[in-house]
Structure formats: C-alpha cells, structure tokens
Design an enzyme around this catalytic site. Structure first.
Site, short mmCIF file in Angstrom:
data_model
loop_
_atom_site.label_atom_id
_atom_site.label_comp_id
_atom_site.label_asym_id
_atom_site.label_seq_id
_atom_site.Cartn_x
_atom_site.Cartn_y
_atom_site.Cartn_z
N GLN A 21 0.83 -1.21 0.00
CA GLN A 21 0.00 0.00 0.00
C GLN A 21 0.86 1.26 0.00
O GLN A 21 0.58 2.22 -0.70
CB GLN A 21 -0.92 -0.01 1.23
CG GLN A 21 -1.85 1.18 1.28
CD GLN A 21 -2.75 1.25 0.07
OE1 GLN A 21 -3.48 0.31 -0.22
NE2 GLN A 21 -2.68 2.34 -0.69
N GLU B 169 -10.37 2.54 3.09
CA GLU B 169 -10.59 2.08 1.72
C GLU B 169 -10.40 0.55 1.67
O GLU B 169 -11.27 -0.18 1.24
CB GLU B 169 -9.59 2.77 0.80
CG GLU B 169 -9.69 2.36 -0.66
CD GLU B 169 -8.52 2.91 -1.47
OE1 GLU B 169 -7.52 3.37 -0.87
OE2 GLU B 169 -8.61 2.86 -2.72
N HIS B 170 -9.24 0.09 2.13
CA HIS B 170 -8.95 -1.35 2.16
C HIS B 170 -8.86 -1.81 3.61
O HIS B 170 -8.18 -1.18 4.42
CB HIS B 170 -7.61 -1.65 1.50
CG HIS B 170 -7.50 -1.18 0.08
ND1 HIS B 170 -6.84 -0.02 -0.26
CD2 HIS B 170 -7.98 -1.70 -1.07
CE1 HIS B 170 -6.91 0.15 -1.57
NE2 HIS B 170 -7.60 -0.85 -2.09
N ASP C 51 -6.51 -5.72 -6.08
CA ASP C 51 -6.04 -4.62 -6.94
C ASP C 51 -6.07 -5.02 -8.41
O ASP C 51 -6.22 -4.17 -9.28
CB ASP C 51 -4.59 -4.24 -6.58
CG ASP C 51 -4.50 -3.50 -5.25
OD1 ASP C 51 -5.54 -3.03 -4.77
OD2 ASP C 51 -3.39 -3.42 -4.70
N HIS D 130 -52.92 20.29 -8.10
CA HIS D 130 -52.72 18.84 -7.97
C HIS D 130 -54.07 18.16 -7.69
O HIS D 130 -54.40 17.14 -8.30
CB HIS D 130 -51.75 18.53 -6.83
CG HIS D 130 -50.31 18.75 -7.17
ND1 HIS D 130 -49.80 19.99 -7.47
CD2 HIS D 130 -49.26 17.88 -7.26
CE1 HIS D 130 -48.50 19.87 -7.74
NE2 HIS D 130 -48.16 18.60 -7.62
#
Lengths: 433, 433
Positions: free
Chosen positions: B256, B323-324, B357, B416
């Site tokens: 990473q 994220e991961h 990945d 309406h």
C-alpha cells in the site's frame, strides 16, 4: 403560450432550455453561514434562526410531548390517507432492498461478494414555507427505514410560533423518525455537515429546499460531504397523441406549474389540434387557481411543441431528460423501452403526476434540470453502501497469485509483487516438506 | 514507526487522522484550465498539452492503426494474465446487473416498477505517470460494458513520444473501448465536462488522477457534472491477531505504501508482539524496494496500534472507515457482519490486497479518505440510472385518487387536487351513463 413547430424550428431544444437561476450574492451569503456554523456551532445557529426565522430558540429539538401531540391535531381522514401513501411507498421500495450480493468463485479458491450496509447517520431536510411537505418526509423516511439506517435526523424550519406542523411530526413518526430539529435554511445543512454541540454530524444529507439550502448542499458536497443529488426546479414533459384529453393534459401542466415560478412545463405532440385545445384549456382552468400568480410566471417558460411524429416527440423528451415524463398515448407500454432519460414516468390518461407525487409508491425525490441523464430518483440504494469482500484459500492464491505478479510487475509495483511472492514461497516450502 | 497503545492514548483516532493535502494555488490553476477549455475548446487543449505534456498534437484520437498495433507490443504471458483478470472482474460484476425491478401493484389498479437504463456517454480518465494503469481500465471498462453503455470514451495523457502505452490500448479494447483520446490532466476533465470541437461532452466522469485531475473533477461536480466519487490518497487498515504472520502483514503495508507518499497504512492488533515483529519486518523488507523513497515518506504517517482486544481493533477500523481492510485473523468470516465502514475487505492470511487490486474480481476503484461511510466502490450500478414507471387503470385512480386529493389539499396544492378530480369526474360521469 405559443406553438412551436419542429418542422419550422431546426433547433427546438434551444427553445426549451432550462432557465439559469440568478445567484446574486447567494454563494457568498451561504459560504458565510457555513463558516460561522462550523466555527461557532449552536451559537451561530441560534443567531441565524433569530435572523431568518425570527425565532428565539433555546432548544432545537422537538420534544417528546410535541411528537405525541401531533396525532391529535390531524383529522382521521388525513391520517388514513397518509397511512395509505406510506404503505404504498413501503410496498414498492421494499422490492429495492438487496441484502447480500451473490457469492462468486471467480477462480478456484477465490471467492468474492458484496454486502449492503446501511449508512449510519442520515440527515433529512424538509422545507418550511407555504405548505408542510409531509409527503417528502415519507419519500425519504421510508427508504431509510427499509435500509435499516440506525440514526435518522430530520431538520425543518420552525413556524412563526416556534412549532413544527403536526403533519410533518406525524409523518416522521410513521417512518420511525423521532430526532427532529427545528433548524432551517443553510444553517441546517451546515449543522448536518459539520456537527455542533447539539447536532450530530451526519454521513449523508437528503432533501429539497430553497435556493439557500440548495446552494449550501452544493457547497458542502464540494467539501466531500455526501448529498442525495444536485437540485434544480421541478419540471414536467408530456408526450401526447391526438386522442389524449386536452383537459387532462392541461390539468397536469398546471399541477406542475403551481410548484414554483421556476417550474418548466412542456407538451410535445404530433397533433396540432391537441396542442391548441390544451392551450385553451390551460387558460380556462388556471383562472380560479389559488396559486395563479406563480402559475402565470411558470407558464411564461412553457412550451407547446408540434412534432412531425410521436417518435420525434419522444426523442425530444429523451434529449430534454425531464424529471417527470407523462405519456398520454394510446399504448404507453409500447414506448417504455424507448425512454432513455427521465426521472419518473406516468403511463396513460389516468396516471397523472399527482399520483406519484403522493401515493402510487414511487419516489418523488427525483433528479431534475437534465440530471436524469446520469442520476436516478431516490431509492433504498441511496441509504446503503456496498462493501466488497474477498477470500482466497491457499489453493486460490496458488492459482491466481502468478497472474497478479505478472500484472503488478508491468505496472512497476514491486511491493505488490512481493506481497504475493512471499505467500507463494511459504506455501511451496511447506508443500515440499 | 512507533507503537501506539490504546490503553494509554484516550483518543487514538486523532493520532491517525488523514493528512490534509496542501492546495497552494491548485484551485485557481485548475479553474483557469477549465475556463479556457470551456471557452476555446480544442485550441486550449492543444496549448495545455504543449505546456504540461510537452507534446504537439494535431489529432487527439488514438488511430485504428495504433489500436491494432498494441497487441503485438505485449508478451503473451502478460496478455494471458490480463485476460484472466478481465474474466474474473466480469464474472463478479455480472452478478451486479439487474435489468428491471419487480413490478408491484401497490393499490388495486396501480402498478409501479423501475428500470435500469445505461448512461449514454461515459468518460474514463486513466492517469499516465510512472506506470501504465491498465488495471483501472479493466475496473471501469468492464462494468461499463456489462451495463451496456453505448458510448465510452477513454482519456489518458500521451507519453513523451506522443503514443499511449500498449497495455492501456490493449486493455481498453478487451472491454470494447475504442474511442481513446490522448489528453491528460485537468484539461481532459474539462473536455469531458464541457465538450469541444473534437471531444464529446459526457454524462458522467470516472477515474483516478493526480491532484490536478482530482481538483478538476471536484470543480466540475460542483457545476452539476456527475462524477464517480470524491477522491483521496489510497490507504490500508490491517486488523490482525497474534497468529498472523508478521512478514505477510509487513508485505501488505508496504504494497500500500508504495502507491504514493500520501498513502496511509495502519495496523491494529491486540498483540504487541505482532506489532513489534511487523515493524522489524517492514524495516527489513523495504530495504531493497525500488520505490523506497516513496515508501519512506508514506511510512512516516503509518501507525502500529496495540489494542485491548480484537473487538477494539475492529471498532477502530470502523471509525477510521478505510478504503482497504485486511482481516488477518483466525476466523475472518466471523467478523464480516461487524464490518460497518470499508471499501473492500480481504479475509485471512492468504488474501493480500494485491489480489483485489488486479484480479480477484472485485473493483479496485474505491472510496477513500473516510468516504466509505457513505460511498461504495464502483459497480455496475454506477453506469446505469434507474427510471421509475407507474401505470394507473381507471379502477386504480378511482381507488387511490381520493387519497391523493386529501393529501394534496393539506399541502395546499390545489392544481394537484384538480388534476385528480377532473379524471374522477369523467369516470363517474361515464359510469352513470
């Protein structure tokens, strides 16, 4: 209200361009509110509430007593109607819920899936103004409840007497919302985005609003806060054939026009006769409508387009990409597959937009201003996020590892290569033993 | 690389706050590029390409000859690996596709459903730089192809010799993309957002990029252009127990860290011994890595956290919302339901992030910087919009019309009410006959 003929106008789309809103000082004024709330929290909110809502509020929260009292202030007839709307919206939105994705073994020993997890803190904005928008409370509260969001906070400006309309309090409770704040305008959006001493920072902000609210949502979104969708004035596009009743077409155009002066209403039809009859009907029906002044302004931007064919009318609708699309044609189901850009579509002469605004079951929080090209109306999907999962067995990494090594090497990411290699080495060493 | 003990640090989260990027002049510089491209189109793009990419380009499009030549410039081994990755990504993403929603009759005579329609014009940005990110081409091209998006345009900066890396051209064609533009940076985002003489305006922009690209996407999003998600530096959070192999943990942290100097890598474990062994392993393994300089910078922001328990480690992960997320624990499946905020999760000792990945099948375009609280990784959903449909029969409006009249009256929308009443009247009149 004039006729436009596609045979004579080569570029009709430019004639029905959406009005650009005038933003005098709006950006700076909203930025100021956001900055102050971020910096000074509750104190700033009290000041803005005093200034904009002419209210002195010590505590922003609706009390349990207020929540309880709401039901008693509403007629049974209204509560029954609201319950029917809630039930229909729930029935339809329930079909959107998908807990877990399918598990897939993409390579022997490599399993992938995704899982829906509700967003933890939801903020819902409900405008005040001339009428209590309890219908929008249902449209946002129901999908949040189906998604299982654990914390839903509702924000709405206080009325002149410091209370909230009972229909809003009642509708909120119908969907399980009891955290209700009497805060309106850009300061409400700021409170949700940044949090204050008494307001929790939320993960995502939903709901319509006036120009200040819309601008505040735009500004916090640019800071990375998640919002439902960009906003614009409401609009309707009607595609009708010669057999559509002009009185119905006119009534639906007027229903849209009464929303606001910025609303845009368009009819496209191959029948010049229908177009002319609709214009006459609009003039007739609007005479004694209570919101006539708004409607007159809005009808200035209206368009009655006579097309070469029904196909051309539908092409125009797709190019305009309307929020609401009404298909008053003989066999509307036959056109469904040809609709490419629209928020919500109403099929046939007996499906006026008003049904979807309140109770058919579909959501009425829809992209507008052409955003339907890339955005969808609100659904349960907007209240969850999907998390990806994957699991490799030893067999799995032995199978797929070499592929990843090859690819990572080509992207020149050597540490990636080694994170695979170190595992393959260990497994091979163990095998040899 | 120091140890942090949750027993001693009451507020660990503040210790692992994400770095705030320094944006000196960035906003104005990007705004200038957007303005110029919007105003002067292709001419401005040529100027910026000359200035930033040091290239004179008459025609931005990759030619059919260039596309055709790509395959010949790549090894069979690489092409096979890419084909495996593409197949896995396709297999997994195919399960995300849902053509039509279920039809629901919410009230007798009222039918609602929703339909997925592919977004018409998709723009994909692929960064240039040190390595050709062909893997991202697959991650965006495959779901676009499954969704059936009719027009997908790919933008990537030209290399010094005016060409595009064959791996990008080849990966694009694998997913059916043949419209490829040699335009990079903020000017590429501007071209997609506004369109020029030779570049079509797109409906939605996808893809990662450097600070200029990210800022350009942020700015066009604030103008209402749809983008995939807000961006931030990549990051990994590893939760490990005492039996996790320190060498694997270290290898994944380093993988990473090599992405960029801004990457953040975190280990949380109840085992002080594992934390210490991992730090030693990181020092050892990083020694001869080619991207050592980047890794050293990135490791300065790393954190090795010793928690009271595994539960606390997971709580920290949820609060950080990475994220991961890698779960190197004895029985990772048992923790799945406890993951609340993460982009993509890797279970067990043999599921390194590198698998996801490139080739496990899940998407690697993921929300980062805490956005996983409200955003999901890219899926087929991002390439379609849902359109709502409803159809009322005469029976339907007779059943539901009065409910809508009641509700619209309470919201003071008389036009309406009348759009319903006019239809009910006609039906009742007809009935009497």
């Amino acid at each position: 209200m004039e006729l436009i003929f596609t045979t004579r106008e080569p570029d009709v789309l430019s004639k029905i361009q959406r009005p650009v809103e005038n933003l005098v000082d709006l950006e700076e004024r909203v930025a100021f509110v956001l900055r102050e709330v971020r910096r000074r929290g509750d104190v700033a909110i009290r000041e803005f509430t005093r200034q904009f809502d002419r209210m002195e509020l010590e505590d922003f929260r609706a009390t349990p007593a207020e929540l309880e009292a709401a039901a008693g202030q509403l007629s049974d007839r209204f509560k029954e109607a609201l319950a029917t709307a809630e039930r229909n919206i729930r029935l339809f939105h329930q079909t959107q819920w998908r807990a877990n994705g399918q598990e897939v073994e993409t390579t022997a020993g490599i399993t992938c899936w995704r899982q829906a997890v509700p967003i933890e803190k939801i903020g819902i904005y409900i405008p005040g103004g001339s009428a209590p928008l309890f219908s929008t409370v249902l449209m946002l509260g129901v999908p949040a409840s189906i998604a299982g969001c654990p914390n839903v906070y509702l924000f709405t400006p206080p009325r002149k007497d410091g209370t909230i309309h009972p229909a809003i309090l009642y509708a909120a409770q119908l969907t399980g919302i009891t955290n209700i704040f009497k805060i309106g305008g850009a300061q409400a959006i700021a409170a949700m985005a940044f949090g204050t001493e008494s307001v929790p920072k939320v993960d995502k902000i939903f709901g319509p609003g006036n120009a200040f609210v819309t601008e505040a949502k735009r500004q916090v979104a640019a800071l990375g806060v998640s919002i439902d969708m960009p906003a614009g004035p409401s609009e309707v596009f009607i595609v009708a054939d010669e057999n559509a009743p002009a009185e119905f077409v006119a009534a639906d155009l007027l229903a849209q026009a009464e929303h606001s002066e910025e609303s845009q209403v368009i009819l496209a039809t191959p029948s010049e006769s229908l177009a002319r009859r609709t214009i006459a009907e609009v003039r007739l029906q609007m005479r004694d409508l209570p919101r006539k002044t708004i409607i007159e302004k809005s009808m200035e931007k209206s368009a009655f387009i006579v097309t070469r064919s029904l196909d051309e009318a539908l092409d125009l609708a797709n190019a305009y990409a309307p929020e609401h699309l009404i298909l008053m044609v003989e066999r509307p189901r036959k056109l469904v597959e040809r609709v490419r850009n629209a928020g919500s579509v109403f099929l046939g002469n007996y499906t006026p937009e008003a049904l979807g605004d309140y109770a058919s079951g579909t959501n009425h929080v829809l992209p507008t201003y052409g955003y339907t090209r890339a955005y969808s109306g609100i659904s349960v999907d907007d209240f969850v996020k999907w998390i990806y999962f994957q699991k490799a067995t030893e067999e799995g990494i032995l199978n797929l590892g070499p592929v990843v090594e090859e690819l990572a090497r080509e992207e020149k990411l050597e540490a990636h290569v080694r994170s695979i290699a170190i595992r393959l080495k260990k497994l091979k060493r163990r095998k040899r033993k």
